[in-house]
Design a protein around this motif. Sequence first.
Motif, PDB file in Angstrom:
ATOM      1  N   ASP A 150       2.894 -10.211   1.908  1.00 14.59           N
ATOM      2  CA  ASP A 150       3.823 -10.071   0.936  1.00 14.59           C
ATOM      3  C   ASP A 150       4.144  -9.572   0.279  1.00 14.59           C
ATOM      4  O   ASP A 150       4.454  -8.125   0.803  1.00 14.59           O
ATOM      5  CB  ASP A 150       2.340 -11.490  -0.842  1.00 14.59           C
ATOM      6  N   GLU A 151       5.043  -9.258  -0.728  1.00 17.44           N
ATOM      7  CA  GLU A 151       5.951  -7.970  -1.145  1.00 17.44           C
ATOM      8  C   GLU A 151       5.074  -7.603  -2.003  1.00 17.44           C
ATOM      9  O   GLU A 151       5.616  -6.341  -2.071  1.00 17.44           O
ATOM     10  CB  GLU A 151       7.540  -9.164  -2.308  1.00 17.44           C
ATOM     11  N   ASP A 152       4.120  -7.452  -2.536  1.00 16.88           N
ATOM     12  CA  ASP A 152       2.574  -6.108  -2.811  1.00 16.88           C
ATOM     13  C   ASP A 152       2.574  -5.512  -1.594  1.00 16.88           C
ATOM     14  O   ASP A 152       1.793  -4.403  -1.870  1.00 16.88           O
ATOM     15  CB  ASP A 152       1.876  -6.895  -3.947  1.00 16.88           C
ATOM     16  N   GLY A 153       2.340  -6.442  -0.362  1.00 16.80           N
ATOM     17  CA  GLY A 153       1.712  -5.353   0.653  1.00 16.80           C
ATOM     18  C   GLY A 153       0.397  -6.347   0.694  1.00 16.80           C
ATOM     19  O   GLY A 153      -0.314  -5.831   2.035  1.00 16.80           O
ATOM     20  N   TYR A 154      -0.183  -7.504   0.756  1.00 11.53           N
ATOM     21  CA  TYR A 154      -1.115  -8.329   0.957  1.00 11.53           C
ATOM     22  C   TYR A 154      -0.704  -8.814   1.720  1.00 11.53           C
ATOM     23  O   TYR A 154      -0.116  -9.301   2.064  1.00 11.53           O
ATOM     24  CB  TYR A 154      -1.455  -8.644  -0.618  1.00 11.53           C
ATOM     25  N   LEU A 155      -2.623  -9.280   2.456  1.00  7.70           N
ATOM     26  CA  LEU A 155      -1.446 -10.338   3.266  1.00  7.70           C
ATOM     27  C   LEU A 155      -3.251 -11.606   2.512  1.00  7.70           C
ATOM     28  O   LEU A 155      -4.122 -11.253   2.296  1.00  7.70           O
ATOM     29  CB  LEU A 155      -2.799  -9.883   4.878  1.00  7.70           C
ATOM     30  N   ARG A 156      -2.135 -12.067   2.906  1.00  5.97           N
ATOM     31  CA  ARG A 156      -2.410 -13.703   1.800  1.00  5.97           C
ATOM     32  C   ARG A 156      -2.701 -14.951   2.787  1.00  5.97           C
ATOM     33  O   ARG A 156      -3.447 -16.154   1.761  1.00  5.97           O
ATOM     34  CB  ARG A 156      -1.329 -14.122   0.769  1.00  5.97           C
ATOM     35  N   ARG A 157      -2.756 -14.937   3.815  1.00  6.65           N
ATOM     36  CA  ARG A 157      -3.306 -15.464   4.319  1.00  6.65           C
ATOM     37  C   ARG A 157      -4.322 -15.708   5.274  1.00  6.65           C
ATOM     38  O   ARG A 157      -4.444 -14.827   5.738  1.00  6.65           O
ATOM     39  CB  ARG A 157      -2.313 -16.295   5.751  1.00  6.65           C
ATOM     40  N   GLY A 193      -4.029   1.159   2.568  1.00  7.27           N
ATOM     41  CA  GLY A 193      -3.802  -0.569   2.339  1.00  7.27           C
ATOM     42  C   GLY A 193      -3.394  -1.442   2.502  1.00  7.27           C
ATOM     43  O   GLY A 193      -3.926  -2.306   1.577  1.00  7.27           O
ATOM     44  N   ILE A 194      -1.875  -1.806   3.474  1.00  4.15           N
ATOM     45  CA  ILE A 194      -1.325  -2.540   3.437  1.00  4.15           C
ATOM     46  C   ILE A 194      -2.005  -3.516   4.171  1.00  4.15           C
ATOM     47  O   ILE A 194      -2.760  -3.319   4.687  1.00  4.15           O
ATOM     48  CB  ILE A 194      -0.387  -1.502   4.619  1.00  4.15           C
ATOM     49  N   ALA A 195      -1.653  -4.753   3.777  1.00  2.44           N
ATOM     50  CA  ALA A 195      -2.380  -5.356   5.065  1.00  2.44           C
ATOM     51  C   ALA A 195      -3.686  -5.724   4.102  1.00  2.44           C
ATOM     52  O   ALA A 195      -4.571  -6.835   4.428  1.00  2.44           O
ATOM     53  CB  ALA A 195      -1.909  -5.978   6.181  1.00  2.44           C
ATOM     54  N   ALA A 196      -4.097  -5.688   2.725  1.00  2.00           N
ATOM     55  CA  ALA A 196      -5.544  -5.617   2.388  1.00  2.00           C
ATOM     56  C   ALA A 196      -5.929  -7.316   2.217  1.00  2.00           C
ATOM     57  O   ALA A 196      -4.143  -8.124   1.396  1.00  2.00           O
ATOM     58  CB  ALA A 196      -5.803  -4.686   1.352  1.00  2.00           C
ATOM     59  N   ARG A 197      -6.091  -7.931   2.248  1.00  2.48           N
ATOM     60  CA  ARG A 197      -6.685  -8.910   1.599  1.00  2.48           C
ATOM     61  C   ARG A 197      -7.113  -9.809  -0.026  1.00  2.48           C
ATOM     62  O   ARG A 197      -7.037 -10.039  -0.530  1.00  2.48           O
ATOM     63  CB  ARG A 197      -7.967  -9.935   1.767  1.00  2.48           C
ATOM     64  N   LEU A 260      -4.985   5.548  -7.334  1.00  2.00           N
ATOM     65  CA  LEU A 260      -4.764   4.912  -5.859  1.00  2.00           C
ATOM     66  C   LEU A 260      -3.578   3.993  -6.085  1.00  2.00           C
ATOM     67  O   LEU A 260      -3.294   3.613  -7.372  1.00  2.00           O
ATOM     68  CB  LEU A 260      -5.866   3.908  -5.404  1.00  2.00           C
ATOM     69  N   ASN A 261      -2.741   3.416  -5.150  1.00  2.20           N
ATOM     70  CA  ASN A 261      -2.084   2.220  -5.492  1.00  2.20           C
ATOM     71  C   ASN A 261      -2.471   1.189  -5.494  1.00  2.20           C
ATOM     72  O   ASN A 261      -3.257   0.629  -4.480  1.00  2.20           O
ATOM     73  CB  ASN A 261      -0.708   2.524  -4.151  1.00  2.20           C
ATOM     74  N   PRO A 262      -2.476  -0.137  -6.613  1.00  2.00           N
ATOM     75  CA  PRO A 262      -2.482  -1.008  -5.885  1.00  2.00           C
ATOM     76  C   PRO A 262      -2.036  -2.252  -5.136  1.00  2.00           C
ATOM     77  O   PRO A 262      -2.509  -3.179  -4.947  1.00  2.00           O
ATOM     78  CB  PRO A 262      -2.959  -1.688  -7.864  1.00  2.00           C
ATOM     79  N   LYS A 263      -0.149  -1.226  -5.272  1.00  2.00           N
ATOM     80  CA  LYS A 263      -0.070  -2.683  -4.777  1.00  2.00           C
ATOM     81  C   LYS A 263       1.204  -1.481  -3.593  1.00  2.00           C
ATOM     82  O   LYS A 263       2.621  -1.478  -3.360  1.00  2.00           O
ATOM     83  CB  LYS A 263       1.459  -2.973  -5.723  1.00  2.00           C
ATOM     84  N   PRO A 264       0.506  -1.438  -2.470  1.00  2.00           N
ATOM     85  CA  PRO A 264       1.094  -0.740  -1.275  1.00  2.00           C
ATOM     86  C   PRO A 264       2.586  -1.212  -1.267  1.00  2.00           C
ATOM     87  O   PRO A 264       3.284  -0.060  -0.511  1.00  2.00           O
ATOM     88  CB  PRO A 264      -0.189  -0.500  -0.148  1.00  2.00           C
ATOM     89  N   GLY A 265       2.591  -2.669  -1.070  1.00  2.00           N
ATOM     90  CA  GLY A 265       3.683  -2.916  -0.245  1.00  2.00           C
ATOM     91  C   GLY A 265       5.322  -1.959  -1.158  1.00  2.00           C
ATOM     92  O   GLY A 265       5.844  -2.455  -1.285  1.00  2.00           O
ATOM     93  N   GLU A 266       4.381  -2.516  -2.783  1.00  2.00           N
ATOM     94  CA  GLU A 266       5.440  -1.723  -4.002  1.00  2.00           C
ATOM     95  C   GLU A 266       6.649  -2.886  -3.756  1.00  2.00           C
ATOM     96  O   GLU A 266       8.012  -2.011  -4.590  1.00  2.00           O
ATOM     97  CB  GLU A 266       5.547  -0.465  -3.639  1.00  2.00           C
ATOM     98  N   GLY A 267       6.827  -3.797  -3.556  1.00  2.00           N
ATOM     99  CA  GLY A 267       8.179  -4.855  -3.444  1.00  2.00           C
ATOM    100  C   GLY A 267       9.504  -4.806  -3.162  1.00  2.00           C
ATOM    101  O   GLY A 267      10.241  -4.811  -2.706  1.00  2.00           O
TER     102      GLY A 267
END
Length: 492
Positions: A150-157, A193-197, A260-267
Amino acid sequence: MLNLSQRQSLQQKLTPQQVQYLQLLQLPVLALEQRIKAELEQNPLLEEVDDLETAAEAEEAKADEVASAEEQPEPKEAEKEEEAYSFEDFMNDDLDGYKATRVQRDDEERDEYPQPAETTIAQKLMDQIHLLDFTPEEELLSEEIIGNIDEDGYLRRDLHLIAQDLVLTHNIPLTDPQAEEVLRKIQRLDPPGIAARNLRECLIVQLEVGEFPAPLKEQACSVLHDFFEDFTMKHYEELAKKLNMTIEQLRPVIELIQRLNPKPGEGQFTAQQNYVIPDFIVERDGDDFIVTLNDRNVPPLRINKAYKELMMKNAGKNGSKRGVKPAGGDGVKDFVRKRFEAAKWFIASINQRRDTMMRVMRTIIERQRAFFETGENLRPMIYKGIADVIGMDISTISRVVNGKYVQTEYGVFELRHFFSDKLSTQNGEDISNKEVKKTIREMIDKEDSQHPLSDDKIAELLNAGGLNIARRTVAKYREAMKIPVARLRRKL
């Protein structure tokens, strides 16, 4: 048993033209441009007018009026009799009476500089994946993982479902441990940290791949692995006891985690950039304000004259005499008549939209003059107040306000920003609830981080300052501003 009865009712229905006007009214400027382009493609009787051509036509029309007035002969008595409405009359009916106008701004001639193309995080990740020692199957899984971030950098599936899809669609057998190993390598790419769940996994990955002092790193990992709930709830005293540390020893550990960066995708994972294009531009001119619609890219429209002349020529050839019906003439007439009416109503709706929007914006400026002069002191204002002034329905004001923006010397604001409910002060004056929210935010920004203000304390301070407000109202405003409760705002 069936019974027959009569019933009389009064219903208010909108005409197709009114519906079209209301649809255009609620469109922001970019959507309006697209709507006009679509209408130009669908209606051959509608065309775009060039600015230079518009000026030349105005001069030509003026000259034609003068010549026509000088050479017009006296009509014969027979010609004064009322004649039937002919096709030629219809084609000449107010063709040039509906032209959209546009304000020419000084900056329209400025060069449009090309913008450099940006590489998305997805592309950057794929470039890094190509450098890893992945099999074709693992690389395909990587593409699927990146496509589900997603746009925050998390793997949501769920990772298991992603791997299962590959088995079904590409017949690629990948076990869950293999998928976990691929994901682990992706999470350690740039940005880490990208693609973290979840947040916990995201922070742990950043700690593991980052260069931090060994003791602090070990203690921070222990906090995230074993006492994450205490950390998120900010139970620092209990956390210090469990780690056998003092509060002073715990402080640098907490500060390390908070860096630390809680949103590695940063939108940045969305391909579309979220630019706000103002629909209005308000400029200060002495004691007055100049309001301009930002429609520089909205072309002036008119009825297609070339198409009109062609149809007039064909009509003259096929049936210039009264009573003569050319073959296929009714079909052509019906088509032209419908397209002509559609073009006229579309241009008229755009002009009406422009007039309505300008009236609403000018009324907002009159009601909120103090804000446009100073950038502060919003007054309470609701849609009905504007509707009563300009004599329109509240729903019309809502269509103008929603999704529209205005550029001022103090920034770009959504029109809804200027509307708010009121609260009463102890001296009987009314104040906008947005000013109250602003005051609450300022109080929280200045609070002692080790002893943050509770909602009760904020309400007490506001009442002491002359404002009548309850604790539950403070809590509602705080939540609307997405400010956490006092316990979660506490810092060491």
